[in-house]
Design a protein around this motif. Structure first.
Motif, PDB file in Angstrom:
ATOM      1  N   ILE A  35      45.177  82.567  87.152  1.00  0.00           N
ATOM      2  CA  ILE A  35      45.769  81.618  86.882  1.00  0.00           C
ATOM      3  C   ILE A  35      45.716  80.289  87.463  1.00  0.00           C
ATOM      4  O   ILE A  35      45.845  79.854  87.611  1.00  0.00           O
ATOM      5  CB  ILE A  35      47.219  82.119  86.864  1.00  0.00           C
ATOM      6  N   SER A  36      45.219  80.885  88.972  1.00  0.00           N
ATOM      7  CA  SER A  36      45.073  80.925  90.143  1.00  0.00           C
ATOM      8  C   SER A  36      44.008  80.308  90.173  1.00  0.00           C
ATOM      9  O   SER A  36      43.655  78.451  90.271  1.00  0.00           O
ATOM     10  CB  SER A  36      45.226  80.968  91.635  1.00  0.00           C
ATOM     11  N   ALA A  76      42.259  78.558  87.832  1.00  0.00           N
ATOM     12  CA  ALA A  76      42.679  77.929  86.782  1.00  0.00           C
ATOM     13  C   ALA A  76      43.444  76.713  87.609  1.00  0.00           C
ATOM     14  O   ALA A  76      42.546  75.172  86.671  1.00  0.00           O
ATOM     15  CB  ALA A  76      42.960  78.637  85.424  1.00  0.00           C
ATOM     16  N   GLU A  77      43.960  76.829  87.996  1.00  0.00           N
ATOM     17  CA  GLU A  77      44.544  75.862  88.211  1.00  0.00           C
ATOM     18  C   GLU A  77      43.957  74.455  89.739  1.00  0.00           C
ATOM     19  O   GLU A  77      44.129  73.812  89.006  1.00  0.00           O
ATOM     20  CB  GLU A  77      46.198  76.281  90.338  1.00  0.00           C
ATOM     21  N   GLY A  78      42.984  75.710  90.282  1.00  0.00           N
ATOM     22  CA  GLY A  78      42.252  75.003  91.294  1.00  0.00           C
ATOM     23  C   GLY A  78      41.115  73.958  90.497  1.00  0.00           C
ATOM     24  O   GLY A  78      40.521  73.510  90.895  1.00  0.00           O
ATOM     25  N   ARG A 102      41.477  72.589  87.508  1.00  0.00           N
ATOM     26  CA  ARG A 102      42.652  71.653  86.626  1.00  0.00           C
ATOM     27  C   ARG A 102      42.690  70.567  87.928  1.00  0.00           C
ATOM     28  O   ARG A 102      42.138  68.794  87.534  1.00  0.00           O
ATOM     29  CB  ARG A 102      43.758  72.252  86.307  1.00  0.00           C
ATOM     30  N   ALA A 103      43.104  70.768  89.011  1.00  0.00           N
ATOM     31  CA  ALA A 103      42.797  70.306  90.251  1.00  0.00           C
ATOM     32  C   ALA A 103      41.324  69.132  90.585  1.00  0.00           C
ATOM     33  O   ALA A 103      42.047  68.509  90.243  1.00  0.00           O
ATOM     34  CB  ALA A 103      44.066  70.905  91.418  1.00  0.00           C
ATOM     35  N   THR A 134      40.745  67.140  87.501  1.00  0.00           N
ATOM     36  CA  THR A 134      42.042  65.641  87.359  1.00  0.00           C
ATOM     37  C   THR A 134      41.750  64.774  88.626  1.00  0.00           C
ATOM     38  O   THR A 134      41.658  63.781  88.886  1.00  0.00           O
ATOM     39  CB  THR A 134      43.178  66.569  88.201  1.00  0.00           C
ATOM     40  N   ARG A 143      41.290  79.650  80.799  1.00  0.00           N
ATOM     41  CA  ARG A 143      41.753  81.127  81.614  1.00  0.00           C
ATOM     42  C   ARG A 143      40.359  81.985  81.383  1.00  0.00           C
ATOM     43  O   ARG A 143      39.223  81.458  80.992  1.00  0.00           O
ATOM     44  CB  ARG A 143      42.129  82.245  79.969  1.00  0.00           C
TER      45      ARG A 143
END
Length: 170
Positions: free
Chosen positions: A5-6, A8-10, A12-13, A16, A28
């Motif tokens: 998850i971390s 994926a968030e990285g 995503r950031a 963006t 995932r």
């Protein structure tokens, strides 16, 4: 899962920052995707593993039962052997030989069964060949060890027979 998850968030950031209009959904890790894809194969394999463990236990109990009965039936013969000077190790070897003979027949029958079921087994395996020598060898070793352990109780009982008492009873 938390590390995935971390990550994926990285990602995503970072996406963006590069282009806010790029959609990112259902991100995932490959490990999570692989676990999901193998889920349908995992359940039957866990069931087969459970049934295999039960089968090994039943084989050991069956071997113990047959050998315990055989030792009881051969009580007089064992008493005569002990009276004539057989060592307890010889009696243990006799019982182990009988048990391992049964195990050899069972392993041979199992090998024939595996040969007939290769196609079905192959559809359930991932990362292992159905006739992998290491897997088959470990399986045969586990079964052989369980048979040896099942043989030891009747074998020890046979060595404790008192020849005078056993021969007097008959």
């Amino acid at each position: 899962a938390a590390a995935g998850i971390s990550v994926a968030e990285g990602i995503r950031a970072a996406l963006t920052r590069l282009d806010p209009n790029v959609p990112l959904f259902d991100a995932r890790t490959l490990d999570l995707r692989l676990n999901e894809s193998l889920g349908s194969r995992r359940t039957p394999m866990i069931l087969l593993l459970g049934f295999a463990a039960i089968a090994v236990f039943l084989a050991a109990v069956g071997t113990y039962g047959v050998l315990a009965y055989s030792v009881a039936q051969r009580r007089r013969e064992t008493a005569i052997r002990l009276a004539l000077g057989s060592r307890p190790a010889d009696i243990v070897a006799l019982v182990l030989k009988q048990g391992l003979g049964m195990a050899a027949i069972g392993l041979a029958a199992g090998a024939v069964g595996v040969a007939f079921m290769v196609r079905w087994i192959q559809s359930l395996l991932f990362g292992v060949e159905p006739l992998d020598p290491l897997v088959l060898g470990v399986t045969a070793a586990v079964l052989s060890i369980s048979v040896v352990l099942a043989c030891l109780i009747p074998a020890r009982r046979a060595t404790r027979i008192d020849p005078m008492r056993a021969l007097a009873q008959e």
